[in-house]
Design an enzyme around this catalytic site. Structure first.
Site, mmCIF file in Angstrom:
data_model
loop_
_atom_site.group_PDB
_atom_site.id
_atom_site.type_symbol
_atom_site.label_atom_id
_atom_site.label_comp_id
_atom_site.label_asym_id
_atom_site.label_seq_id
_atom_site.Cartn_x
_atom_site.Cartn_y
_atom_site.Cartn_z
ATOM 1 N N LYS A 1 16.216 8.669 -5.092
ATOM 2 C CA LYS A 1 15.116 9.161 -4.256
ATOM 3 C C LYS A 1 14.270 8.039 -3.658
ATOM 4 O O LYS A 1 13.059 8.168 -3.506
ATOM 5 C CB LYS A 1 14.227 10.137 -5.038
ATOM 6 C CG LYS A 1 14.968 11.244 -5.763
ATOM 7 C CD LYS A 1 16.033 11.913 -4.885
ATOM 8 C CE LYS A 1 15.464 12.579 -3.644
ATOM 9 N NZ LYS A 1 16.553 13.079 -2.729
ATOM 10 N N THR A 2 14.914 6.953 -3.292
ATOM 11 C CA THR A 2 14.192 5.841 -2.666
ATOM 12 C C THR A 2 14.694 5.530 -1.258
ATOM 13 O O THR A 2 14.326 4.505 -0.686
ATOM 14 C CB THR A 2 14.307 4.561 -3.526
ATOM 15 O OG1 THR A 2 15.697 4.242 -3.706
ATOM 16 C CG2 THR A 2 13.638 4.737 -4.878
ATOM 17 N N ARG B 1 10.991 1.778 -3.090
ATOM 18 C CA ARG B 1 9.993 2.651 -2.481
ATOM 19 C C ARG B 1 8.771 2.730 -3.383
ATOM 20 O O ARG B 1 8.871 2.536 -4.597
ATOM 21 C CB ARG B 1 10.617 4.044 -2.308
ATOM 22 C CG ARG B 1 9.790 5.061 -1.567
ATOM 23 C CD ARG B 1 10.540 6.385 -1.534
ATOM 24 N NE ARG B 1 9.905 7.355 -0.637
ATOM 25 C CZ ARG B 1 10.324 8.598 -0.460
ATOM 26 N NH1 ARG B 1 11.383 9.034 -1.130
ATOM 27 N NH2 ARG B 1 9.696 9.412 0.373
ATOM 28 N N HIS C 1 23.527 3.689 -8.532
ATOM 29 C CA HIS C 1 22.166 3.645 -9.071
ATOM 30 C C HIS C 1 22.126 2.774 -10.333
ATOM 31 O O HIS C 1 21.094 2.704 -11.004
ATOM 32 C CB HIS C 1 21.677 5.053 -9.431
ATOM 33 C CG HIS C 1 21.466 5.961 -8.255
ATOM 34 N ND1 HIS C 1 20.838 5.555 -7.104
ATOM 35 C CD2 HIS C 1 21.780 7.276 -8.075
ATOM 36 C CE1 HIS C 1 20.778 6.573 -6.256
ATOM 37 N NE2 HIS C 1 21.342 7.621 -6.816
#
Length: 338
Positions: free
Chosen positions: A81-82, A165, A143
């Site tokens: 989620k970055t 992020r 990841h």
């Protein structure tokens, strides 16, 4: 799984080589520290200073044992989620821009994740998907924290890009994303409880800040091999970073392409707005090449910077900001804005 019948008529089940290997991994994982995750029945396992779901840890071990990276491969690295989906789309569009007319680009028909396979997921558990059958494909993703990457990746000399992020937006993006997961492990914990676990480093592939710091240190040691990008800076002005990414990958835009606005076309094709509004990424549509626990639409929520302010209290924001300052103090990371 195969079976055979003995002389007395009893059936003996024989494991396949893959199943034997998985059992070896599972037996080892059973000995590692455990903790409750963000759902009532979710168990996270600690390995190498990070937290894992068991299936992902099995995938890591499989990749360590079997993935064979080539010097010409390119790895998209990130914490979940970055900006992973966006970066996958960009790298695919850059590498394949001469293969397809604008209207025929496969990104218009399929989700970016189908074209840039995870070494600890797709390679480990879905080796027959189309992209892994294509030996000409140079793109992979992960990841996996930098310090735990398979030796073949480390030793191959292949290049990689890492994107990070603001942790506040990362957490909110992850928490809302997990609400869309087809999970059998119970209801997701509250925002407050999930936030507390995230801050303590208890999240899949977490601690997040350690994940970022690992790749930052690797970038500092070898900037010719790792491109280190910040999501917020790229979102504000993507064009120069797309050109820089293409050059770093060895697919720089030619003078003729510059004149014809090819880089701008790549930016537009891979924009959040374009991808989100494609039929392939709407509604309940899922990727067609393998089973998925998320609909394609789950990867396109808002893509905005600062959405955390709609969820976190000032006290929660200050807590994360304090952790960031403490973790990244004297590393130079916070001054690196590209």
């Amino acid at each position: 799984m195969e079976s055979k019948t003995t002389q007395n008529g009893s059936e003996v089940v024989e494991l396949t080589e893959f199943e034997k290997t998985q059992k070896k991994y599972q037996d080892f994982i059973a000995t590692l520290p455990k903790s409750k995750g963000w759902r009532p029945d979710e168990i996270l396992t600690q390995y190498g200073g990070h937290w894992w779901q068991e299936c992902l840890l099995e995938g890591l071990f499989h990749a360590k044992d079997h993935f064979e990276a080539r010097p010409t491969d390119f790895l998209v690295c990130s914490y979940p989620k970055t900006g992973t989906t966006w970066l996958k789309a960009l790298t695919y569009a850059i590498v394949n821009r001469s293969r397809y007319d604008d209207a025929a680009n496969p990104l218009l028909k399929r989700n970016p994740h189908e074209f840039v396979p995870y070494v600890e997921i797709d390679f480990a558990f879905y080796p027959t998907v189309d992209v892994l059958q294509d030996r000409k494909n140079p793109l992979f993703s992960t990841h996996i924290p930098n310090g735990l990457l398979p030796d073949s990746i480390v030793n191959s000399g292949c290049k990689m890009v890492y994107i990070w992020r603001d942790p506040k937006d990362t957490f909110i993006s992850m928490w809302t994303f997990l609400h869309k997961e087809k999970s059998q492990e119970g209801q997701l914990a509250s925002l407050e409880d999930s936030f507390d676990m995230f801050c303590k480093g208890l999240s899949v592939y977490g601690p997040y800040l350690d994940h970022v710091l690992g790749y930052w240190k690797a970038y500092q040691e070898n900037p010719d091999r790792i491109l280190f990008l910040r999501y917020e800076t790229m979102r504000a002005n993507p064009l120069p970073f797309v050109k820089r990414l293409a050059e770093f990958m060895g697919y720089g835009f030619t003078d003729e392409e510059e004149e014809n606005g090819v880089a701008e076309k790549v930016v537009k094709l891979c924009s959040f707005e374009t991808l989100k509004n494609l039929e392939a990424n709407k509604g309940d549509k899922e990727r067609e090449d393998r089973p998925a626990v998320y609909a394609n639409s789950a990867y396109f929520r808002k893509g905005k910077v600062g959405d955390w302010a709609n969820y976190l209290t000032p006290e929660m924001a200050a807590r994360i900001d304090g952790l960031v300052e403490e973790k990244f103090k004297d590393t130079g990371l916070l001054q690196h804005d590209n």
